[in-house]
Design a protein around this motif. Structure first.
Motif: not given
Length: 546
Positions: A320-321, A466-467, A470, A492, A494-498
């Motif tokens: 994760l970021k 998360q979809f 953020n 926060d 898996k699936g969070q793009a930002n």
């Protein structure tokens, strides 16, 4: 296991050993009659040599005759008591971790990630296990794949899941998404229901057998060995051989909570007869009353006992970021300051008079938090609203749509609903259990702009946020680092793009700073207080600094 059943076979005439994945020794103890079929056998259940009885009465609408079964089982124990004891002595010469080993081929599909496949291989190697995984590591998928693996190996036919009521729908969705074995029969039961519904307990007792996989999700919530729900779930677990407990709590935190979680797997893992013996061996008690947990002992020994059955997954496997944290402060108004100082002075009086208990401190801190959040409870038990400058912070920061808010108190939920407008908010709290899943879905679909939840209800088991978001905002904080971590994990994961942004709305009251500092150190405020309460001087200084 096999030698125990073989030894028993040599003592029972005309008995037959069935060598399937679940080994059984069948014998004739009571004859079948017209319309009544009686089956009796021995097998290893929960690592104990156990007599099993099945009576099918074809004249009964219920088919199974549970009363006659219990009578026969009692008679078997009376007749075979000495033989069972001798066989158990022989069998227990083999170390426990060897007796609880399993040899199941893991079954998973190409949707499994590497860390999930590795965890599954471990779980397939033991009949009982504890899966400690950070939020978003998809513990539910691993457990569902484990059930499919055991079904294909011929070990189980059913699955019994215990979990918080608030997460039942989510787990059902996970089954629909990940289950590859349509023949498995599933039963999902809430932790809370086991404590409040005798009928549910009876239904579960009818469902459970030794061909059932038991899953206890969020097992840290079944930690009190004296609670009714814990005792009932433990009793159910004792009737099955295949069990897994799952939580996000690392085994090194809150060590006293380990007792019940591993006792549900097997009493023999930690190998103490009851909670009092566990307390005596591993816990240091002290405090004003002498029975508050202030430390631990023999930890290396305890962790060595549970290590063969424990698998841990860290969130680093998710890639994760990095999260960005924001803290924004506002002052207390005059009324808040007066009430706040009154609570502090009342607590200091208890310390001066040597009458303070840990519960007094936590209750005072709770009232201080309520005051900083904009209300207090008067002497008559009425909720009295006072102004809070946190509303000004909401206006100033102007949070975008699709923001997730977490609160400690229902009053704060109402504050946010009134500020943003109820028509714009999806509420997920303890007061709307029947509609909150639909509320969450409306937020995910885009029908509602903001998601407002209490940490107690919305901090665990929710997936899908998360979809669409953020941004996580804590209107207030819990004393528990784990609860905060779980809440952030709703977004926060898996699936969070930002990149995820975490916002804390705080007051300049020192109680907020103390709680925040503890959380940033990954500690619980409760643990800090339990240490201080043994030193009156330090405790007084601590309270004075608030």
């Amino acid at each position: 296991m096999q030698s125990a059943l073989k030894k028993l076979q040599s003592r029972i005439k005309h008995s037959k050993l069935y060598k399937g994945r679940v080994e059984r020794l069948y014998f004739n103890f009571r004859p079948s009659k017209k319309d009544v079929k009686v089956s009796t056998w021995f097998e290893i259940v929960n690592d104990k040599l156990t007599p099993c009885v099945r009576v099918e009465n074809y004249r009964s609408a219920q088919l199974r005759d549970y009363i006659y079964e219990s009578v026969i089982k009692s008679d078997i124990y009376k007749q075979f008591h000495e033989i069972i004891y001798e066989c158990e002595l022989e069998r227990q010469k083999v170390p426990l971790h060897e007796r609880l080993k399993d040899e199941v081929d893991p079954v998973y599909d190409d949707r499994s990630e590497r860390h999930q496949a590795e965890a599954l291989r471990f779980l397939c190697s033991m009949k009982v296990s504890a899966l400690n995984g950070d939020v978003g590591t998809m513990k539910s998928k691993i457990a569902i794949d484990l059930c499919a693996s055991r079904y294909h190996a011929g070990e189980i036919k059913k699955v019994l899941v215990f979990l918080p009521v608030s997460t039942k729908k989510n787990f059902q969705e996970q089954i629909s998404l990940w289950n590859t074995c349509e023949a498995l029969e599933w039963k999902i039961v809430g932790h809370e229901t086991m404590g409040s519904s005798p009928r549910t307990v009876f239904d579960v007792l009818k469902f459970i057998d030794n061909e059932t996989q038991v899953i206890i999700d969020e097992s840290h919530l079944v930690k009190n060995p004296l609670a009714k729900r814990s005792k009932r779930i433990k009793n159910i677990c004792d009737k099955a051989s295949y069990k897994i407990v799952m939580t996000g709590t690392p085994v090194t935190e809150n060590v006293h909570n380990l007792y019940m979680q591993y006792a549900m797997l097997s009493d023999l893992i930690i190998n103490v007869p009851n909670w009092l013996k566990f307390e005596e061996k591993y816990i240091i008690l002290g405090g004003h009353s002498g029975n508050e947990v202030i430390g631990y002992k023999n930890l290396d020994h305890l962790l060595g006992l549970i290590e063969p059955y424990t698998y841990q997954i860290d969130s680093s496997v998710l890639g994760l970021k990095a999260k960005t944290h924001h803290k924004h402060y506002c002052d207390l108004n005059a009324e808040q300051k007066e009430l706040y100082e009154s609570e502090k002075e009342r607590l200091l009086d208890l310390i001066r008079n040597d009458e303070v208990r840990a519960t007094d401190i936590f209750q005072t801190f709770m009232r201080m938090q309520q005051i900083t959040s904009g209300y207090y409870i008067d002497h008559y038990g009425n909720k009295v609203e006072i102004h809070t400058h946190k509303i000004a912070l909401l206006k100033e920061l102007d949070f975008p749509e699709k923001t997730v808010f977490f609160c400690k108190f229902i009053f704060e939920v109402d504050t946010l609903l009134n500020f943003f407008g109820k028509e714009n908010c999806a509420e997920f709290s303890g007061r709307n259990p029947k509609t909150r899943d639909a509320e969450k879905d409306s937020f995910v679909r885009g029908d509602k702009k903001y998601f407002i939840a209490t940490m107690q209800s919305g901090g665990t088991g929710l997936n899908g946020l998360q979809f669409v978001s953020n941004n996580v905002v804590f209107f207030s904080n819990s004393f528990s680092y784990f609860q905060r971590k779980q809440s952030i994990g709703r977004v926060d994961r898996k699936g969070q793009a930002n990149p995820v942004h975490v916002w804390d709305l705080l007051t300049t009251a020192k109680i907020d700073e103390r709680i925040m500092n503890c959380l940033l150190r990954k500690n619980d405020l409760a643990d800090e207080i339990k240490v201080l309460i043994n030193d009156k001087t330090k405790l007084k200084s601590y309270i004075n600094s608030l």
